[in-house]
Write an enzyme that holds these catalytic residues in place. Structure first.
Site: not given
Length: 575
Positions: A149, A301, A303, A305
């Site tokens: 993340s 961010d 990734d 999400d």
């Protein structure tokens, strides 16, 4: 420095023939020259937290490497064979821009295939929400995404998704962990069956993009879309693979990408932290927005999400919104759209978490829907969708800059959330309003809620002990008054007990156990303490509110609430 015998024993196990020569060389080097690093690498096993398993990459049981991930994957393979006995098993795997993510994803694919499981492996990095979508789209039994993340560059991680597209929840998580812990590293099957590994890319991309547009578009006129000027940054992450395409297909042509941050890079060279929760992360995007006079800034961010959003305030200055503010704006918009379409029957729900803004409860009540509140982490919102199939999920979010639109993706999804927030900004601008004015209108209707988060980092064994002591002190020596306001209720999610301080009565908490403590004050202030499940941090969440008499009072009222939060933090000695 003295090294504990248990740590030495664990390190010596990694010097056996099961492990490769490079791993053994690194451990021998630590034994002679870096005993502190050796201790931190082996003093515990990495654990599943709120967002899966995250850790620093390196050798050892407390590190992300081919053996810790291989052991997880072997355990998950054994569990899938047990639960779905006789079925032809399928899993999907994605990875982000971090160092080693592609090689670690291939290791995970190899282990699954070595266990006779069909693997769908993305051929290049992809957003986490696309993995959640792919699990259901391909009718897989599970999914894995390799990501840490928004953590620093030295981290990586391993998130496990179940066949519903949501992350692991009880009882699967504990059952899988038990299997993993009973495995030896020599039990891992690393030899791939390449015939069972299929690479996926464009077909899934297009399906994901179309699903996103279907869920997050609301009949916005093209002329209005043409009038919205957007600045977007991927912060060197995976969203560059989806968001420009989705916005373009949805009709948003005036999208200005921050060029210095558009290339995926696990070093995240232009930011201290690739986290849209941190104002610094969007500095370059804000500068570009001021240069071209953009209406809105959006960023994700690594990734993809979490999303960050900045909009023009009443004075025309760009203002960063927090996760609670974007959550209520999006939820209120969705609820209003459902109401106008006459789709609200009383059998719908929105989702939130115990550390997020209480305004979500007010919104649900106003529109005659239920607000289901769970623990921190979108896996709990996804679990609501699975556990209540006869209810319709509208949308839901949490304070940590995540939102989920509908149920096509069962995790926080910055791709759909960014399209949705652009739809809201576009329609507001076309109506002579703005996204910021819509937020103020919500404060006029439901009260002015202001939230704030403090994260205190405590690394290593000593840090873990400090965090533990802080929680013990808050439980065993509870505060009776904070900032001149009496504590009226204390909820302890670890004991599943809540105490009404005024009557001294206790009641049961039905939400699953977690190491979380919440104080409620007599003026409605809410203070939550929670050690992070994925990082060496303890987090304190503050929520205060008051009435907002008029639009003209917005800035002055915000200053009063900000000062209130500052006073609480100082009194609790958290600075």
């Amino acid at each position: 420095m003295h090294i504990d015998k248990q740590i030495l024993d664990k390190a010596n196990e990694w010097l056996t023939p099961t492990f490769d020569s490079k791993t053994k060389e690194e451990i021998e080097k630590m034994m002679t020259s870096s005993p502190k690093e050796l201790e931190d690498s082996f003093y515990k096993n990495l654990e599943f937290g709120t967002g899966g398993m995250r850790g620093i990459m390196g050798v050892g049981t407390n590190r992300i490497n081919k053996y810790t991930l291989g052991k997880n994957t072997q355990g998950l393979s054994n569990y899938l064979k047990k639960v779905f006995a006789g079925e032809a098993l399928k899993v999907a795997i994605a990875y982000d821009c971090r160092h080693n993510s592609n090689t670690l994803a291939k290791v995970v694919a190899d282990v699954f295939s070595a266990n006779g499981i069909q693997v769908y492996l993305f051929s290049d990095l992809r957003p986490t929400p696309e993995l959640s979508f792919a699990v259901r789209h391909l009718k897989c039994h599970a999914g894995i995404v390799l990501t840490a993340s928004h953590n620093p560059p030295e981290y990586n991680g391993y998130k496990v998704y179940w066949q519903d597209g949501g992350q692991l929840v009880p009882p699967q998580d504990s059952e899988i962990i038990e299997i993993i812990e009973n495995l030896q590293y020599s039990d891992i099957l690393f030899e791939a069956n390449d015939s069972l590994i299929e690479y996926i890319d464009e077909e899934i991309d297009v399906a994901f993009w179309n699903s996103t547009i279907e869920n997050a578009s609301f009949n916005t006129p093209q002329s209005a879309k043409d009038a919205l000027k957007i600045v977007y940054t991927s912060l060197h992450g995976t969203s560059i693979k989806s968001i420009p395409s989705v916005l373009d297909l949805a009709g948003y042509k005036n999208v200005n990408i921050v060029p210095e941050q558009a290339v995926p890079d696990g070093n995240f060279p232009t930011v201290k932290s690739p986290n849209p929760e941190e104002p610094e992360a969007l500095t370059m995007a804000l500068a570009l927005a001021d240069k071209i006079d953009a209406d809105i800034v959006v960023g994700t961010d690594p990734d993809s999400d979490r999303l960050g959003v900045a909009v023009r305030d009443l004075e025309g200055n760009l203002k960063l919104l927090n996760g609670n503010q974007t959550m209520v704006i999006m939820t209120a918009f969705l609820l209003e759209q459902w109401k106008r379409a006459d789709k609200i029957t009383g059998n719908e729900f929105i989702g939130s978490t115990i550390v997020s803004t209480p305004m979500m409860l007010d919104l649900a009540s106003a529109y005659g829907v239920e607000c289901k509140v769970g623990l921190t982490g979108f896996k709990w919102i996804a679990k609501f969708i699975k556990d209540f199939p006869k209810q319709q999920f509208i949308g839901g979010g949490e304070e940590s800059f995540g939102y989920m639109v509908g149920d096509a993706v069962r995790d926080k999804d910055a791709v759909a959330a960014i399209l949705l927030v652009c739809e809201i900004a576009t329609q507001a601008k076309a109506a002579g309003s703005s996204l910021f004015k819509e937020l103020i209108n919500l404060s006029l209707d439901y009260g002015f809620y202001k939230e704030h988060l403090i994260s205190i980092t405590k690394k290593g064994i000593e840090g873990a002990n400090e965090i533990k002591k802080m929680m013990v002190d808050l439980r065993e020596h509870p505060l009776k008054e904070i900032n001149g306001q009496r504590v009226v209720c204390i909820e302890d999610y670890q004991s599943s007990k809540a105490l009404d301080v005024m009557s001294n009565a206790t009641y049961e908490i039905t939400i699953p156990k977690s190491n979380v403590l919440i104080y409620y004050l007599e003026d409605g202030t809410k203070i939550c303490a929670r050690p992070s499940g994925t990082e060496p941090k303890i987090k304190f969440y503050f929520s205060v509110h008051t009435e907002l008499p008029s639009v003209d009072d917005y800035n002055a009222t915000e200053l009063i609430l900000d000062q209130k939060i500052t006073n609480i933090i100082a009194e609790m000695q958290l600075t």
